[in-house]
Design an enzyme around this catalytic site. Structure first.
Site, PDB file in Angstrom:
ATOM      1  N   LYS B  96     -21.283  21.053 -15.298  1.00 20.50           N
ATOM      2  CA  LYS B  96     -21.233  20.298 -16.547  1.00 20.50           C
ATOM      3  C   LYS B  96     -22.032  21.108 -17.561  1.00 20.50           C
ATOM      4  CE  LYS B  96     -23.027  16.472 -19.014  1.00 20.50           C
ATOM      5  NZ  LYS B  96     -24.031  15.422 -19.035  1.00 20.50           N
ATOM      6  N   ALA B 184     -22.197  10.236 -22.089  1.00 20.39           N
ATOM      7  CA  ALA B 184     -23.324  10.009 -22.999  1.00 20.39           C
ATOM      8  C   ALA B 184     -23.094   8.842 -23.953  1.00 20.39           C
ATOM      9  CB  ALA B 184     -23.649  11.248 -23.823  1.00 20.39           C
TER      10      ALA B 184
END
Lengths: 333, 257
Positions: B96, B184
């Site tokens: 990631k 997020a």
């Protein structure tokens, strides 16, 4: 009863006191050449079980509740009982509500009361939380004072030895911290600073909340402040990194700009020994009792651990299972 | 079941491993959530060699797939080095990719992200880029070799939930065949359900669970919300209407529309 205690961090010293006070003949062996250098030496010295409950499990509050009384009784004059003040910058005010909802033993304070409690923080924070029953001490002074007290009680100290050659003891209490050979233990690195500024004073530890850079400032004597502490999943004891120092200093400056002109007296690193549930253990194997895993709660929990060790040695109590309830299942899964 | 880069995963929830009260509670949360992928950061922990190894081995013992991340990296070089280290430590080409452009908002630096993504894709990595909801950036990332995109729905740790629904919907519409994972900014299970109802393939979250009063309970709640949102999307939801629609026929009235 003759007892050998290996390790002169806060776990070893408190265990030495409990055992000696109950009539044992105690010898303390420490591989380092003095009291400094271990995780205890770099501790904040906050006796703050209610605040810690924000992220710690219930046993930390249960075991730490009496810590201030213990230290006060053993070392009169070392403990300051001024509570803890928790504040947050205006834009992180939500953090204060979060903290309040996760903890107990506090009351809300407004700008005026903050100014009464800590005049140098007047006008800087509109809201805060006061944990009135909390206390703090200076870990280095407390360790030195406890060492002297133990010596006066007849406890023998051997520094700079691993005590491999000594024998003739009825019981051994191992308090090696990160030096332990135990696969379950890991190190959690903590970086701290000691700053000196005559332009600012505090009467009690202040915690400033921030989603990423929470900070605590613990007042020491002579205008010194212990500023801490990072929590990094690493057992590296290498010197403080630039980033960590910037974060700590940035947060300190946000707490009060007087820190901008402070002297950096020391930048230290301690590696806290922790079990997977971040709770301590007192374990028994043969004639040896082991105390470890005090994590970031050395001064808060050492006395309770020492008392449990004393019960095991003198009353043959079984070690108390403090572990997180599913920890054992995971270990065997 | 969810096919992600040729790997079949039972859960569409990806969970971060930072900020939990303890590794034991993290382990419980992972189990309770039903997640099959966890992310782990290395940047600060790898300093001083493999000093973070103990924590990493706890993560490995969770028995789920690991997606290492480059959290905390502010430059292309830092991110690339961290990715290479992660491949070595966890034995996976998955990464990631985070290149942070603003220390305060933790907004991705999309220019650095694109450059790092190109380097890592050429090096054989499967890059999961943490990006904004910008469509042009998304196209460039795909052209650089990314096979999956991770748009934010709000700044990291903000718990705001989807703040720009139009942008998220148009991203889904523009890239119907690319796995899109909302990463997020999620704060509540209803946020996760909402983006799953939009048709996103999965969500990744950390703070909302780790900083909950009961992380294990919250992990369970998010697991259910992700499942509910996905099932709703697959089942075809009613479009909203301006007038009431009786569920039983009404006779003897004029037809109004």
């Amino acid at each position: 009863m003759k007892v050998l205690i290996k390790g002169a961090g806060v776990a070893g010293l408190t265990a030495a006191f409990e055992l000696a006070a109950r009539g044992a003949t105690v010898t303390v062996a420490e591989i380092r050449h003095g009291l400094g250098g271990n995780a205890s030496w770099f501790a904040g010295g906050m006796l703050a079980p209610w605040c810690e409950r924000e992220s710690a499990e219930q046993p930390v509050l249960d075991l730490g509740r009496d810590a201030a009384d213990w230290w006060d009784a053993v070392l009169p004059g070392q403990v300051t009982r001024g509570g803890t003040l928790v504040v947050a910058p205006p834009r992180d005010a939500g953090e204060l509500d979060r903290f309040a909802s996760r903890t107990s033993g506090h009351r809300r304070v407004d700008e005026d009361e903050i100014a009464l409690l800590e005049p140098d923080l007047a006008g800087r924070f509109r809201r805060g939380l006061l944990f009135p029953d909390e206390a703090h001490l200076d870990p280095r002074q407390a360790m030195a004072a406890l060492h002297d007290k133990l010596a006066a009680m007849g406890v023998k100290f051997h520094f700079g030895t691993d005590a491999r050659h000594v024998s003739g003891f009825d019981r051994q209490i191992d308090c090696p911290g990160m030096a332990a050979v135990d696969d379950r233990l890991r190190g959690v690195r903590g970086e701290m600073l000691i700053l000196n500024t005559p332009d600012f004073s505090l009467s009690r530890p202040v915690r400033m909340l921030h989603p990423r850079f929470p900070l605590y400032a613990v007042p020491r004597t002579d205008h010194r402040f212990m500023i801490g502490a990072t929590m990094i999943e690493s057992q590296s004891a290498r010197p403080v990194t630039a980033r960590s120092m910037m974060e700590l200093l940035g947060a300190a400056y946000a707490l009060h700009p007087a820190f901008g002109e402070a002297e950096i007296v020391e930048a230290g690193v301690g590696v806290r020994p922790a079990f997977p549930d971040n709770l301590p253990r007192v374990e028994m194997s043969g004639d040896t009792v082991a105390i470890n895993g005090l994590y970031r709660h050395g001064f808060l929990l050492a006395s309770a651990m020492a008392r449990l060790a004393g019960e095991i040695v003198f009353n043959h109590d079984k070690p108390v299972e403090l572990a997180h309830e599913t920890d054992g299942q995971r270990q065997s899964a | 079941m969810f096919d992600l880069l040729g790997t079949t995963l039972p859960s569409r929830l990806l969970l971060g491993t930072a900020q939990y009260p303890s590794p034991a509670i993290l382990a419980d949360a992972v189990r309770a959530s039903g997640t099959s992928v966890v992310t782990v950061s290395l940047r600060r922990e790898m300093a001083g060699g493999r000093a973070g190894e103990k924590f990493w081995s706890l993560i490995r013992s969770l028995g789920v797939r690991i997606l290492p991340n480059t959290a905390g990296c502010h430059s292309v070089k830092e991110a690339v080095t961290t990715a290479q280290m992660a491949r070595e430590v966890f034995g996976t080409p998955w990464i990631k990719l985070e290149v942070i452009g603003n220390h305060d908002t933790l907004q991705p630096d999309v220019f650095g992200l694109l450059e790092a993504a190109r380097i890592l894709c050429e090096d054989g990595f499967a890059v999961f880029p943490y990006t904004t909801d910008d469509l042009v950036v998304a196209e460039r990332l795909l052209a650089a070799g990314c096979k999956v995109l991770m748009p934010w729905c709000a700044p990291i740790g903000s718990a705001l939930g989807p703040v720009n629904i139009m942008a998220l919907r148009s991203m889904r519409g523009h890239f119907p065949d690319v796995p899109l994972i909302v990463d997020a900014g999620l704060g509540r299970p209803s946020h996760a359900a909402t983006v799953m109802e939009f048709g996103f393939d999965a969500v990744l979250l950390n703070t909302a669970v780790a900083k909950a009063a009961d992380p294990v309970g919250m992990a369970c709640a998010f697991g259910k919300a992700v499942e509910a949102g996905r099932e709703a999307f697959s089942s075809g939801m009613l479009e909203p209407r301006d007038v009431a629609v009786p569920s039983t026929p009404t006779f003897g009235r004029a037809v109004f529309s």
